[in-house]
Structures are given as structure tokens and as C-alpha cells.
Design an enzyme around this catalytic site. Structure first.
Site, PDB file in Angstrom:
ATOM      1  N   GLU A   1      -1.556   1.688  -8.718  1.00 51.03           N
ATOM      2  CA  GLU A   1      -1.112   2.411  -9.909  1.00 51.03           C
ATOM      3  C   GLU A   1      -1.998   3.612 -10.194  1.00 51.03           C
ATOM      4  O   GLU A   1      -1.532   4.640 -10.664  1.00 51.03           O
ATOM      5  CB  GLU A   1      -1.102   1.454 -11.110  1.00 51.03           C
TER       6      GLU A   1
ATOM      7  N   ASN B   1      -0.905 -10.398 -13.341  1.00 52.69           N
ATOM      8  CA  ASN B   1      -1.014 -11.179 -14.572  1.00 52.69           C
ATOM      9  C   ASN B   1       0.230 -10.941 -15.415  1.00 52.69           C
ATOM     10  O   ASN B   1       0.840 -11.861 -15.917  1.00 52.69           O
ATOM     11  CB  ASN B   1      -2.282 -10.801 -15.339  1.00 52.69           C
TER      12      ASN B   1
ATOM     13  N   LYS C   1     -11.124   1.193 -17.496  1.00 50.46           N
ATOM     14  CA  LYS C   1     -11.167   1.214 -16.045  1.00 50.46           C
ATOM     15  C   LYS C   1     -11.072   2.672 -15.626  1.00 50.46           C
ATOM     16  O   LYS C   1     -10.254   3.408 -16.180  1.00 50.46           O
ATOM     17  CB  LYS C   1      -9.928   0.480 -15.503  1.00 50.46           C
TER      18      LYS C   1
ATOM     19  N   GLY D   1      -1.203  -8.763  -7.515  1.00 53.79           N
ATOM     20  CA  GLY D   1      -2.058  -9.898  -7.142  1.00 53.79           C
ATOM     21  C   GLY D   1      -1.329 -11.079  -6.522  1.00 53.79           C
ATOM     22  O   GLY D   1      -1.681 -11.534  -5.433  1.00 53.79           O
TER      23      GLY D   1
ATOM     24  N   ARG E   1       2.336 -14.923 -20.588  1.00 51.26           N
ATOM     25  CA  ARG E   1       3.544 -14.571 -21.356  1.00 51.26           C
ATOM     26  C   ARG E   1       4.716 -15.431 -20.895  1.00 51.26           C
ATOM     27  O   ARG E   1       4.882 -15.662 -19.696  1.00 51.26           O
ATOM     28  CB  ARG E   1       3.901 -13.096 -21.173  1.00 51.26           C
TER      29      ARG E   1
ATOM     30  N   ASN F   1      -7.892   4.159 -17.585  1.00 54.83           N
ATOM     31  CA  ASN F   1      -7.008   3.124 -18.098  1.00 54.83           C
ATOM     32  C   ASN F   1      -7.765   2.406 -19.210  1.00 54.83           C
ATOM     33  O   ASN F   1      -8.620   1.571 -18.946  1.00 54.83           O
ATOM     34  CB  ASN F   1      -6.639   2.166 -16.959  1.00 54.83           C
TER      35      ASN F   1
HETATM   36  P1  ADP Z   1      -3.247  -7.435 -13.168  1.00 50.88           P
HETATM   37  O1  ADP Z   1      -1.848  -7.574 -13.651  1.00 50.88           O
HETATM   38  O2  ADP Z   1      -4.270  -7.824 -14.193  1.00 50.88           O
HETATM   39  O3  ADP Z   1      -3.545  -6.143 -12.439  1.00 50.88           O
HETATM   40  P2  ADP Z   1      -3.318  -8.627 -10.535  1.00 50.88           P
HETATM   41  O4  ADP Z   1      -2.273  -7.769  -9.981  1.00 50.88           O
HETATM   42  O5  ADP Z   1      -4.702  -8.509 -10.007  1.00 50.88           O
HETATM   43  O6  ADP Z   1      -3.375  -8.605 -12.099  1.00 50.88           O
HETATM   44  O7  ADP Z   1      -2.850 -10.149 -10.321  1.00 50.88           O
HETATM   45  C1  ADP Z   1      -3.560 -11.233 -10.813  1.00 50.88           C
HETATM   46  C2  ADP Z   1      -2.896 -12.504 -10.337  1.00 50.88           C
HETATM   47  O8  ADP Z   1      -2.919 -12.522  -8.902  1.00 50.88           O
HETATM   48  C3  ADP Z   1      -3.596 -13.789 -10.790  1.00 50.88           C
HETATM   49  O9  ADP Z   1      -2.639 -14.701 -11.308  1.00 50.88           O
HETATM   50  C4  ADP Z   1      -4.160 -14.344  -9.517  1.00 50.88           C
HETATM   51  O10 ADP Z   1      -4.126 -15.739  -9.503  1.00 50.88           O
HETATM   52  C5  ADP Z   1      -3.204 -13.826  -8.476  1.00 50.88           C
HETATM   53  N1  ADP Z   1      -3.822 -13.846  -7.148  1.00 50.88           N
HETATM   54  C6  ADP Z   1      -4.835 -13.090  -6.698  1.00 50.88           C
HETATM   55  N2  ADP Z   1      -5.185 -13.464  -5.446  1.00 50.88           N
HETATM   56  C7  ADP Z   1      -4.345 -14.482  -5.116  1.00 50.88           C
HETATM   57  C8  ADP Z   1      -4.185 -15.309  -3.950  1.00 50.88           C
HETATM   58  N3  ADP Z   1      -4.968 -15.162  -2.881  1.00 50.88           N
HETATM   59  N4  ADP Z   1      -3.210 -16.241  -3.973  1.00 50.88           N
HETATM   60  C9  ADP Z   1      -2.437 -16.394  -5.057  1.00 50.88           C
HETATM   61  N5  ADP Z   1      -2.526 -15.658  -6.159  1.00 50.88           N
HETATM   62  C10 ADP Z   1      -3.483 -14.726  -6.196  1.00 50.88           C
END
Ligand code: ADP
Length: 371
Positions: A355, A185, A15, A304, A215, A8
Site C-alpha cells: 500500500e 487484520n 508508520k 498477512g 470485526r 500513515n
Molecule cells: P494489517 O491489516 O494490520 O496490515 P496484515 O496484513 O499484516 O495486517 O495481516 C495480519 C494477519 O496476518 C494476522 O491475522 C496474522 O495472523 C496473519 N498472518 C501473518 N503471517 C501469517 C502466517 N504465516 N500464517 C497465517 N496467518 C498469518
């Protein structure tokens, strides 16, 4: 034919994850590429580093995550020169993301010339959205000439999570209707009927739809005209504002939802509003996709935020009991895969996304190594 290296490539990071079947043999991240003190000078050096650190013995394929598949790539595709040209032609549709993927493909083909390479597109799963779902009501001639339509993204995640949701419910994917909510994110919603995407919230780019970390999600396009004409901002600055300084960051000064949640717990007004805007937007899409799907077997949270925030899950679906949708507080805290009470019409689920595993599986399938 089981070992697949998934790459990625972002503009400043790579990654990687090496699979043997579904098992992970190695994974890592090469960061700050091209920066002083970074892990590598360019994508070529990054891949050389990965190859030096990883035992690629028996490698059968490389699967590349490619953000934009445009109107023509409808599935994971084995890469040859013509496919590279096809991906290159889509750079104008994804100028921030596509060049990095192309660079990753170029160096991987150079360094691993005898290993087949597969492009797995974030858009491909959404190729089944019908015309009335991907067409915007703008001048058809302009839209056609400039390839303007809804494409959708996060497709590998939505595909994987919808299929896993069917498994959690003990149903076959082909008979299961799911609303998948990928909240990371970046964030997007998808309506999946019998394993096929029929609606999604991201559009020509990942900017549309849900409120995200940085965004804005969907806004009236007039905001852009107004910022340009009345506020005098150049178009690039407006794009940067909406894509990098919007969302939770724009509303609360934090793009990490955890920080928003802790400030909200202390009664912070901006954080509270950001949370309310964020969850209400998701609820609006859930409502829309309930209407698009008609019968919905499950609503699934992933990524996340979706996997880790009981507060977001509860707030998003609050007040939907009259529609047969509810969240059980104890199950929600435990993130049990099914977090709704027994016996509801629509289950609510938490399913971790993967993914990279989906990219590895789709790469093998594209090479005809699986049924
Ligand atoms: P990406 O889109 O970069 O793969 P992720 O799927 O890892 O991102 O999601 C990142 C988001 O998940 C961030 O906004 C982070 O705050 C949120 N997040 C991760 N752990 C927690 C948690 N325990 N509680 C609330 N939000 C979380």
C-alpha cells in the site's frame, strides 16, 4: 521529483516509509504516541523524530494515507486548505480514523511547508462502483442527508494488487477482471473489472463484509437493535463489541489467525468453527463477485493472511471446481504467484500487497510527475 515520504498516521502510531522511485530509503514506526514511555508525546513530536532520524534531502512530496474520502474525493488529491476542510468534514463518517490523518497532515504541512502534500484515500479506488452497487435500499432522503452509502476501503491495496495480477498473467490491466481478497487484520473483497472497482465488501465503515481479526463483518442489523433493546447495551458498547471484540477474536478468543490455525490443528472446536466461518464468508463473496463480473480472469489473495496461509486459500476456494476454479496443493504451499493448475478458466494468484508504494506512486501521479 522521485523522493516521496509516505505517512500513515493512526491515533497512537505513525508508520513512515521514504521512497526514491520504487526503492525504499528508510522506514519505521513511531509507536504508543501520547502514552507514558511511548516514542513521542504527540503527532508533532512523532514527525520531528522521523525528520531527525531520516535524511529528507531532496524530498519532493509527502503522501498521506487518509481512510475516508467520502462521496467527493475520487482520486489522490494535492492538499491545500480547502482539501483539509473537506477531509475535516468527513470526520463524522470515520470518527476513529480521520482525526489522526488530519493531525498528520497538519504537522507535516507545518514542518515541511515547501513540500507538496498529497492525500491518498482508502475509499477512492471504489468511486467507480456503480450506483446499484453502492446504494442500500433504505429511505433515500435519510441516506442522502447523512451521506449513507457503501464507500469501501483498502482501495490502494485492491488497486495495486489487481494491476500486479494482470502483470502476473501477462495481460493488460484494462482487459483483466480480478476478484481481490485483502485478508489482513482488516479484510475486504473487491471485484475489479478492467482496473476499476465495481463492488467491494466494506461499506460506510470498514465493519461490513468479511470476518476480520476483531470485526464481525456483515451481520443482520437487527443484532444491534436486539443488543440495545433486549440486552440493554448502550450503543457505544455495541459498537466496541462488533468492531473490537468480534471476528476471530469473538469466535475463538484469538485475533491472530496463526493462533487460530495452531489451535485448530489440535482439534479445538471454537478455533475450527472460527476458521470455517471465516473462510465460508470469503467464499460467499467470491461467489457474489463471480456473478457480478461474469468473466473472471483471476482470484488473488493478498495481505498477512492471504499471502501466508495456504490453509485459508485452499479452504476458501474448495468445491469450486465445477466453476473452473481450483487450487494446486504444491503451488499453494509454495505461494507461487499462480497457485491454480494450468489451463483453468480462472487463475488463482498470491500477490503481496504494498500500500505504501502505491501511495507514493499515486502521490507522484497526483502532482503530474508521471503519466
Ligand atoms: P494489517 O491489516 O494490520 O496490515 P496484515 O496484513 O499484516 O495486517 O495481516 C495480519 C494477519 O496476518 C494476522 O491475522 C496474522 O495472523 C496473519 N498472518 C501473518 N503471517 C501469517 C502466517 N504465516 N500464517 C497465517 N496467518 C498469518
Amino acid at each position: 521529483m522521485t523522493r516521496v515520504l509516505v505517512l500513515n498516521c493512526g491515533s497512537s502510531s505513525v508508520k513512515y516509509r521514504l521512497f526514491d522511485g520504487a526503492a525504499t530509503l528508510a522506514k519505521g514506526l513511531v509507536e504508543r504516541i501520547g502514552e507514558e514511555g511511548g516514542d513521542a508525546a504527540d503527532h508533532l513530536a512523532a514527525l520531528q523524530r522521523i525528520m531527525a532520524e531520516t535524511d529528507l534531502d531532496g524530498l519532493a512530496a509527502v503522501g498521506h494515507r487518509v481512510v475516508h474520502g467520502g462521496p467527493d474525493f475520487h482520486a489522490a488529491t494535492v492538499i491545500d486548505d480547502a482539501v483539509v476542510r473537506g477531509i475535516e468534514a468527513l470526520v463524522p463518517l470515520a470518527p476513529l480514523h480521520q482525526p489522526a490523518a488530519l493531525s498528520g497532515i497538519e504537522v507535516a504541512r507545518k514542518l515541511l511547508p515547501s513540500v507538496p502534500q498529497v492525500a491518498v484515500f482508502d475509499t477512492a479506488f471504489h468511486a467507480t462502483i456503480p450506483p446499484e452497487g453502492f446504494t442500500w435500499a433504505i429511505d433515500t432522503e435519510l441516506a442522502g442527508r447523512w451521506q449513507i452509502r457503501r464507500y469501501g476501503f483498502h482501495g490502494t491495496s485492491h488497486a495495486y494488487v489487481a494491476r500486479r495480477t494482470a502483470g502476473v498473467l501477462g495481460l493488460s490491466p484494462a482487459e483483466t477482471n480480478v476478484i481481490t481478497l485483502h485478508l489482513g487484520n482488516g479484510a475486504s473483497a473487491c471485484a475489479v473489472r478492467g482496473g476499476r472497482s465495481i463492488a467491494t465488501s466494506m461499506g460506510l465503515s470498514p465493519l461490513d463484509g468479511l470476518v476480520m481479526g476483531t470485526r464481525s463483518g456483515a451481520i443482520d442489523p437487527t443484532v444491534i437493535f436486539h443488543l440495545h433493546r433486549v440486552a440493554g447495551l448502550p450503543i457505544d458498547e455495541i459498537e466496541t463489541s462488533l468492531t473490537r471484540h468480534g471476528g476471530l477474536l469473538g469466535l475463538a478468543g484469538e485475533n491472530d489467525l496463526r493462533a487460530v490455525l495452531s489451535r485448530r490443528a489440535l482439534g479445538d472446536e471454537a478455533a475450527t468453527l472460527a476458521f470455517d466461518v471465516y473462510t465460508r464468508r470469503i467464499r460467499e463473496y467470491v461467489g457474489a463477485y463471480l456473478a457480478v463480473l461474469g468473466r473472471v480472469d483471476a482470484i488473488t489473495f493478498t495481505a498477512g493472511v492471504g499471502e501466508n496461509s495456504p490453509a485459508v486459500r485452499a479452504a476458501t476456494l474448495s468445491g469450486l471446481e465445477p466453476l473452473g476454479i481450483a487450487v494446486d496443493p504444491a503451488r499453494n504451499e509454495a505461494a507461487a504467484p499462480i497457485i491454480s493448475p494450468d489451463g483453468g478458466r480462472t487463475a488463482v494468484c498470491v500477490v503481496p500487497t504494498d500500500e505504501e508504494l502505491e501511495i507514493a506512486d499515486q502521490s507522484r501521479a497526483a502532482l503530474g510527475w508521471e503519466d
